[in-house]
Write a protein that holds these residues in place. Structure first.
Motif, mmCIF file in Angstrom:
data_model
loop_
_atom_site.group_PDB
_atom_site.id
_atom_site.type_symbol
_atom_site.label_atom_id
_atom_site.label_comp_id
_atom_site.label_asym_id
_atom_site.label_seq_id
_atom_site.Cartn_x
_atom_site.Cartn_y
_atom_site.Cartn_z
ATOM 1 N N LEU A 281 0.820 -1.208 0.000
ATOM 2 C CA LEU A 281 0.000 0.000 0.000
ATOM 3 C C LEU A 281 0.856 1.261 0.000
ATOM 4 C CD1 LEU A 281 -2.823 -1.107 2.478
ATOM 5 C CD2 LEU A 281 -2.965 -0.903 -0.022
ATOM 6 N N VAL A 282 1.968 1.229 0.725
ATOM 7 C CA VAL A 282 2.885 2.386 0.719
ATOM 8 C C VAL A 282 3.411 2.624 -0.692
ATOM 9 C CG1 VAL A 282 5.155 3.188 1.478
ATOM 10 C CG2 VAL A 282 3.556 2.243 3.145
ATOM 11 N N ASN A 283 3.769 1.559 -1.391
ATOM 12 C CA ASN A 283 4.275 1.699 -2.764
ATOM 13 C C ASN A 283 3.201 2.243 -3.696
ATOM 14 O OD1 ASN A 283 6.853 0.766 -2.143
ATOM 15 N ND2 ASN A 283 6.319 -1.379 -2.512
ATOM 16 N N TYR A 284 1.979 1.769 -3.539
ATOM 17 C CA TYR A 284 0.892 2.273 -4.376
ATOM 18 C C TYR A 284 0.618 3.753 -4.103
ATOM 19 C CZ TYR A 284 -0.800 -2.011 -6.651
ATOM 20 O OH TYR A 284 -0.927 -3.110 -7.449
ATOM 21 N N GLN A 285 0.692 4.144 -2.843
ATOM 22 C CA GLN A 285 0.399 5.541 -2.500
ATOM 23 C C GLN A 285 1.417 6.508 -3.088
ATOM 24 O OE1 GLN A 285 -0.294 4.808 1.895
ATOM 25 N NE2 GLN A 285 -1.931 6.268 1.535
ATOM 26 N N LYS A 286 2.605 6.011 -3.361
ATOM 27 C CA LYS A 286 3.614 6.866 -3.981
ATOM 28 C C LYS A 286 3.202 7.266 -5.397
ATOM 29 C CE LYS A 286 7.498 4.791 -1.448
ATOM 30 N NZ LYS A 286 8.711 3.938 -1.569
ATOM 31 N N ASP A 287 2.476 6.365 -6.073
ATOM 32 C CA ASP A 287 2.092 6.595 -7.470
ATOM 33 C C ASP A 287 0.649 7.057 -7.636
ATOM 34 O OD1 ASP A 287 4.630 5.674 -8.261
ATOM 35 O OD2 ASP A 287 3.927 3.587 -8.284
ATOM 36 N N ILE A 288 -0.189 6.772 -6.653
ATOM 37 C CA ILE A 288 -1.621 7.067 -6.792
ATOM 38 C C ILE A 288 -2.053 8.027 -5.678
ATOM 39 C CG2 ILE A 288 -3.928 6.079 -7.029
ATOM 40 C CD1 ILE A 288 -2.630 3.386 -7.568
#
Length: 414
Positions: A281-288
Motif C-alpha cells: 500500500l505504501v508503494n501504491y500511494q507513492k504513485d496514486i
C-alpha cells in the motif's frame, strides 16, 4: 410475550465486527417485542439501551483460572509458545475452560424462564455454545447461532489454518449439531456449507441474517481525509491476509489511465486494519494520489458515518471458489443506500442476495472488469449522483426487525 435468553460472548461493539452483528440482532429482538434477557461475557459492565443485560462474572478462584494466568505469565516471559501443545493435549485452553465454566455457573443460577435460548459468539471461540452443552435442561429451547465455519479448517480456501486441537473442536461442534433444537445462520450458503460436514444442521437450520438495527449515532465530525464532494469509493473493514486489495487498486489505476481527467474528483479509501499489506500500500500511494489508507481500528461511529456518506461502498472478499459468509457490514451498506461494489467469488452470499444480474460485481482479481465498473459508476455519478442510490427495499426488509420477528415466531410455532 415470548421470552428470549441471549447468551453472548461480547456486546462491546468496538471490539469486533462480530460483536456489532450480535448487538444488532439483540436490538432487533427487542424491537420485535420479545422479552429479552442478555447474559454476556464481555468482562465489562456494558449496558445496552432499554435491554436487560447481565455481565457474567469470571471465576477467579479455581485451578483453571490459576493455570490460565500461569500460562500467560510464561508466554510473556518466554519465546516458546506452549498453547498449541496444551490445546492438543486438553482440546482447548485453560482460559477457554474457565470461561465456559463461568458461563455455566451463571446459567445454573438463572431464574428467568425463556421460551428460546440463543447462543451468539464471535471469532472462533464459540464459548456460549460449549457452555450450553453442559446445561441439558435448556437444549429443547436452544438455538445455536453459527456466524462462521467452525473449526477453522472447515473454512473454504484460501483460508487454510488447521489448529492443533482440530479433532476436539470437530467433536465439540458435532455435539452442538446434535443437541441444539434449532440452528441459526446468517447466510443460506453457510448453512449448506456447514451442513455438508454436520448433516443435522440441515434439519435444524433457519436463516437469520445479520440485522439492520437502529443506531443512535452522535454528531460525528467528518475526518479531514474524507472529501464529500468527491466520487468516494470506500472499503471499511479488515484487510485480512486472504482479502487482497491489489485487484481493486490496479482497477483504479487502469481507470485513471483511461480517464486522467477524473484524478481530481475520485478517491479510493481503505479504512481499517491493513498491516499485512503495508509495504504494497505504501508503494501504491507513492504513485496514486487518489488512494488513501487509514490503517488500524477505527471507531464504529466514524465508519458508520463514512459508509452513509460514501458514493460507493465496497465489500471485498477473498479469491476463492465460494464465499459462504455474510459480512457483518452488509446491513450497514444496505442502510447507507449507496451502490455496493461487490468483489467476491461467483458463488458468494453477497452476490446471491444482490442478485445474479447485479451489474456491479466482479471477481476480486479481474482488473479490466473492476476498471470498467468504476468507469460506469463514475460517469453515472457525473450525470446524477442520485442514480447511485441502491434502493433495495427487498433487502432492507430482509434485514429488518419485522422479518426477524416473523422468522422467530414461525420457529416457536413449530
Amino acid at each position: 410475550m415470548k421470552k428470549i435468553l441471549v447468551v453472548v460472548d461480547s456486546i462491546n461493539i468496538e471490539d469486533s465486527s462480530g460483536s456489532k452483528a450480535n448487538v444488532a440482532l439483540i436490538s432487533n429482538l427487542v424491537e420485535s417485542g420479545y422479552d429479552v434477557l442478555v447474559y454476556h461475557y464481555t468482562l465489562k459492565n456494558i449496558q445496552l439501551s432499554k435491554i436487560n443485560c447481565f455481565a457474567i462474572p469470571e471465576i477467579k478462584y479455581s485451578p483453571l483460572y490459576f493455570l490460565s494466568r500461569l500460562q500467560r505469565v510464561f508466554s510473556r516471559n518466554s519465546t516458546v509458545n506452549i498453547a498449541p501443545f496444551l490445546e492438543q493435549l486438553f482440546g482447548f485452553s485453560f482460559t477457554f475452560f474457565n470461561d465456559t465454566n463461568s458461563i455455566v455457573r451463571a446459567l445454573k443460577k438463572l431464574k428467568f424462564q425463556p421460551d428460546l435460548v440463543l447462543t451468539l459468539s464471535k471469532g472462533g471461540s464459540f464459548r456460549p455454545h460449549y457452555a450450553l452443552l453442559k446445561v441439558p435442561e435448556l437444549h429443547d429451547k436452544w438455538l445455536a447461532y453459527v456466524h462462521d465455519p467452525y473449526p477453522f479448517h472447515f473454512f473454504p480456501r484460501p483460508y487454510n489454518w488447521v489448529e492443533s486441537s482440530y479433532k476436539s473442536r470437530e467433536a465439540f461442534f458435532l455435539k452442538v449439531s446434535q443437541k441444539a433444537k434449532y440452528s441459526g445462520w446468517p447466510s443460506q450458503l453457510l448453512l449448506e456449507w456447514m451442513g455438508s460436514y454436520y448433516p443435522d444442521f440441515l434439519k435444524t437450520g433457519t436463516i437469520i441474517p445479520h440485522q439492520n438495527a437502529k443506531y443512535q449515532v452522535k454528531n460525528t465530525i467528518v475526518p479531514d481525509y474524507f472529501d464529500v464532494s468527491k466520487f468516494n469509493l470506500l472499503h471499511a473493514g479488515n484487510l485480512m491476509e486472504q482479502r487482497s486489495p491489489e485487484g481493486l487498486i490496479e482497477g483504479l489505476k487502469l481507470f485513471l489511465k483511461k480517464h486522467p481527467e477524473a484524478k481530481n474528483e475520485i478517491q479510493l479509501l481503505l479504512i481499517g486494519p491493513s498491516s499485512g499489506y503495508s509495504k504494497m500500500l505504501v508503494n501504491y500511494q507513492k504513485d496514486i494520489e487518489e488512494l488513501y489508507v487509514q490503517d488500524g481500528n477505527i471507531s464504529f461511529e466514524i465508519v458508520y458515518h463514512l459508509q452513509k456518506h460514501a458514493t460507493v461502498n465496497i465489500i471485498l472478499e477473498a479469491k476463492s471458489e465460494i464465499s459462504p459468509f455474510l459480512p457483518a457490514k452488509f446491513p450497514h451498506c444496505i442502510e447507507a443506500n449507496k451502490t455496493i461494489l461487490s468483489l467476491a467469488p461467483y458463488l458468494s452470499e453477497v452476490k446471491r442476495l444482490l442478485g445474479h444480474d447485479y451489474e456491479f460485481w466482479s471477481e476480486v482479481d479481474d482488473i479490466p472488469k473492476i476498471a470498467s465498473i468504476i468507469d460506469k459508476l463514475y460517469h453515472l455519478w457525473k450525470q446524477n449522483p442520485a442514480s447511485l442510490f441502491l434502493n433495495r427495499s427487498d433487502l432492507e426488509d430482509y434485514l429488518s426487525a419485522d422479518y426477524l420477528k416473523n422468522t422467530i415466531d414461525n420457529l416457536l410455532k413449530n
